[in-house]
Scaffold this active site. Structure first.
Site, PDB file in Angstrom:
ATOM      1  N   PRO A   8       0.820  -1.215   0.000  1.00 26.52           N
ATOM      2  CA  PRO A   8       0.000   0.000   0.000  1.00 26.52           C
ATOM      3  C   PRO A   8       0.856   1.270   0.000  1.00 26.52           C
ATOM      4  CG  PRO A   8       0.051  -0.907   2.201  1.00 26.52           C
ATOM      5  CD  PRO A   8       0.823  -1.857   1.312  1.00 26.52           C
ATOM      6  N   GLY A   9       1.643   1.432  -1.076  1.00 29.10           N
ATOM      7  CA  GLY A   9       2.355   2.680  -1.307  1.00 29.10           C
ATOM      8  C   GLY A   9       1.405   3.644  -1.996  1.00 29.10           C
ATOM      9  N   ALA A  10       1.904   4.486  -2.851  1.00 32.32           N
ATOM     10  CA  ALA A  10       1.070   5.501  -3.493  1.00 32.32           C
ATOM     11  C   ALA A  10      -0.086   4.879  -4.285  1.00 32.32           C
ATOM     12  CB  ALA A  10       1.924   6.390  -4.391  1.00 32.32           C
ATOM     13  N   VAL A  11       0.214   3.995  -5.217  1.00 32.01           N
ATOM     14  CA  VAL A  11      -0.824   3.381  -6.054  1.00 32.01           C
ATOM     15  C   VAL A  11      -1.671   2.410  -5.236  1.00 32.01           C
ATOM     16  CG1 VAL A  11      -1.231   1.838  -8.020  1.00 32.01           C
ATOM     17  CG2 VAL A  11       0.447   3.693  -8.200  1.00 32.01           C
ATOM     18  N   ASN A  96       4.806  -1.143 -12.968  1.00 25.78           N
ATOM     19  CA  ASN A  96       5.254  -0.635 -14.258  1.00 25.78           C
ATOM     20  C   ASN A  96       6.259  -1.598 -14.864  1.00 25.78           C
ATOM     21  OD1 ASN A  96       3.750   1.777 -14.376  1.00 25.78           O
ATOM     22  ND2 ASN A  96       5.186   2.761 -12.983  1.00 25.78           N
ATOM     23  N   LYS A 173       2.588   3.341 -22.838  1.00 31.11           N
ATOM     24  CA  LYS A 173       3.070   3.835 -21.543  1.00 31.11           C
ATOM     25  C   LYS A 173       4.593   3.719 -21.456  1.00 31.11           C
ATOM     26  CE  LYS A 173       2.837   4.415 -16.836  1.00 31.11           C
ATOM     27  NZ  LYS A 173       2.233   4.038 -15.602  1.00 31.11           N
TER      28      LYS A 173
END
Length: 174
Positions: A8-11, A96, A173
């Site tokens: 549960p980091g930023a994304v 990513n 992307k």
């Protein structure tokens, strides 16, 4: 749905907060505990209670796992994945880059694994606290499992978008 977010980091925090606010049972699998999701956003700021586990031994199978750790931390998340996955679990690799599903497969048994292209402009301020600037969706390959996840779209701002042009979106992307 029972959903686990590994990393549960930023994304991961953004998706966990949105899915919690939509009424889903969400478990954040983290290194540090926190008790509230805070999403600072100009459009839809929110707070929601967080259910956080810091010990994989306390985890059990869920319907959906969102793997949001950086790709080089996949191996260290392996014990979480082994405990969270059953054959009916859908695992979404929200990392990513290429070949994320190949990195995750050794840890998930017979669970279904979906790659994704992440579009979520967030910044982690503190555990459970993100600043959301724009977007919040994952492109997924056009599969039945992806469409099952897309059914959550009407309930949340964290969107799952199946597309028949997944490879094009991936390369766009990159």
């Amino acid at each position: 749905m029972r959903i686990a977010v590994v990393g549960p980091g930023a994304v991961g925090c953004f998706f966990a907060a949105q899915l919690t606010a939509a009424g889903h049972e969400v478990i954040s699998c983290a290194r540090r505990p926190f008790d509230t999701y805070i999403v600072d956003s100009e459009t839809v700021p929110m707070r929601a209670p967080a259910h956080v586990l810091t010990d994989p031994a306390l985890a059990g199978p869920v319907d959906v796992v969102i793997v949001a750790v950086k790709s080089h931390h996949t191996q260290s998340a392996g014990e979480w994945l082994r405990r969270l996955c059953a054959p009916s679990t859908i695992v979404v690799v929200a990392q990513n880059g290429l070949e994320g599903e190949d990195r995750v497969r050794p840890y998930v048994g017979d669970a279904s694994v979906l790659a994704s292209v992440v579009y979520c402009e967030t910044e982690l301020i503190a555990p459970g606290h993100t600043v959301h600037r724009s977007t919040g969706f994952l492109y997924l390959p056009d599969t039945a499992d992806a469409h099952r996840l897309a059914s959550l779209n009407s309930e949340t701002l964290a969107w799952f978008r199946p597309t028949p042009n997944y490879v094009t979106e991936l390369w766009r992307k990159l």
